[in-house]
Write a protein that holds these residues in place. Structure first.
Motif, PDB file in Angstrom:
ATOM      1  N   SER A  47       0.038 -42.474 -26.763  1.00 32.03           N
ATOM      2  CA  SER A  47       0.416 -41.067 -26.832  1.00 32.03           C
ATOM      3  C   SER A  47      -0.159 -40.398 -28.079  1.00 32.03           C
ATOM      4  CB  SER A  47       1.939 -40.938 -26.845  1.00 32.03           C
ATOM      5  OG  SER A  47       2.318 -39.583 -26.881  1.00 32.03           O
ATOM      6  N   THR A  91       0.674 -32.963 -24.781  1.00 33.24           N
ATOM      7  CA  THR A  91       0.695 -34.386 -25.113  1.00 33.24           C
ATOM      8  C   THR A  91      -0.421 -35.059 -24.326  1.00 33.24           C
ATOM      9  OG1 THR A  91       3.058 -34.532 -25.638  1.00 33.24           O
ATOM     10  CG2 THR A  91       1.984 -36.550 -24.882  1.00 33.24           C
ATOM     11  N   VAL A 102       7.454 -37.975 -23.458  1.00 37.00           N
ATOM     12  CA  VAL A 102       6.833 -36.715 -23.845  1.00 37.00           C
ATOM     13  C   VAL A 102       7.872 -35.840 -24.538  1.00 37.00           C
ATOM     14  CG1 VAL A 102       5.725 -34.617 -22.995  1.00 37.00           C
ATOM     15  CG2 VAL A 102       5.167 -36.843 -21.990  1.00 37.00           C
TER      16      VAL A 102
END
Length: 223
Positions: free
Chosen positions: A205, A198, A193
């Motif tokens: 992701s 996120t 992250v």
């Protein structure tokens, strides 16, 4: 996406320091690899099993969505205001998506907010989270001092039914605060992250996006 703290590729250590009244805050130092006050303690080795994962939806839902977010992040508030409620109504509440919320801590205020949201063991977490985002400008930007922000959060805790002594104990829980920081770092490192919000959708992701773009991705995964 808010990138005040770049985490991926060598996470910046976060030191937890006690200040007056039992509150805590961070110092970010990219050269520091250990965490105070547990000097010499590797963050990766800290036992975070006491931290409850905040989950909504059917545990057996076909799609899992993890949101990494900070209560002090304006982009996270925007996601909350324009995307999350539709996501909850159309995907989470209908059993299509299991939703997991994970805290990211840019600053001391996000940690304080998380301590309040988790104060009763997480039973009211999502309700308190709604208030934290809905009233972000009031409790965060609306205060002129750190003490003012802390007092705003204490009042918010009381509004949702927490007792004053309970709020005081949660805000002064150094062990819980330290463990939350370690939990955040372990998760954020594992999922690479680098900002908020996120979204991790079935292991993939994604950054911040509109509800239309998110629903398209979810519909494709749902077939």
């Amino acid at each position: 996406m808010d990138r005040r703290t770049l985490i991926g590729g060598g996470i910046a250590a976060v030191a937890l320091v006690a200040v007056g009244g039992g509150y805590f805050y961070f110092k970010q130092d990219s050269a520091q690899t250990e965490m105070d006050p547990a000097a010499g303690e590797d963050v990766a080795a800290i036992d975070t099993s006491s931290i409850t994962e905040m989950v909504l939806g059917d545990a057996d839902a076909p799609v899992t969505l993890i949101e990494y977010a900070s209560f002090t992040c304006p982009h996270c508030k925007s996601f909350h205001d324009t995307v999350f409620h539709q996501l909850k109504t159309n995907y989470i509440d209908t059993g299509k998506v299991k939703f997991i919320y994970r805290d990211v801590f840019f600053d001391r205020y996000g940690l304080w907010a998380s301590l309040i949201a988790r104060c009763d063991g997480g039973m009211r977490f999502f309700g308190i989270a709604d208030m934290l985002y809905d009233q972000q400008a009031n409790w965060l930007q609306g205060a002129e001092t750190e003490a003012g922000i802390a007092d705003n959060l204490r009042r918010l805790g009381k509004v949702v039914g927490l007792e004053e002594a309970q709020v005081d104990a949660c805000m002064a829980d150094e062990e819980k605060a330290k463990t939350l920081v370690a939990w955040f770092q372990q998760n954020a490192t594992a999922d690479e992250v680098t900002g908020t919000p996120t979204l991790i959708i079935d292991g993939e992701s994604h950054g911040n996006m509109s509800y239309e773009d998110l629903s398209q991705i979810l519909d494709e995964k749902l077939g």
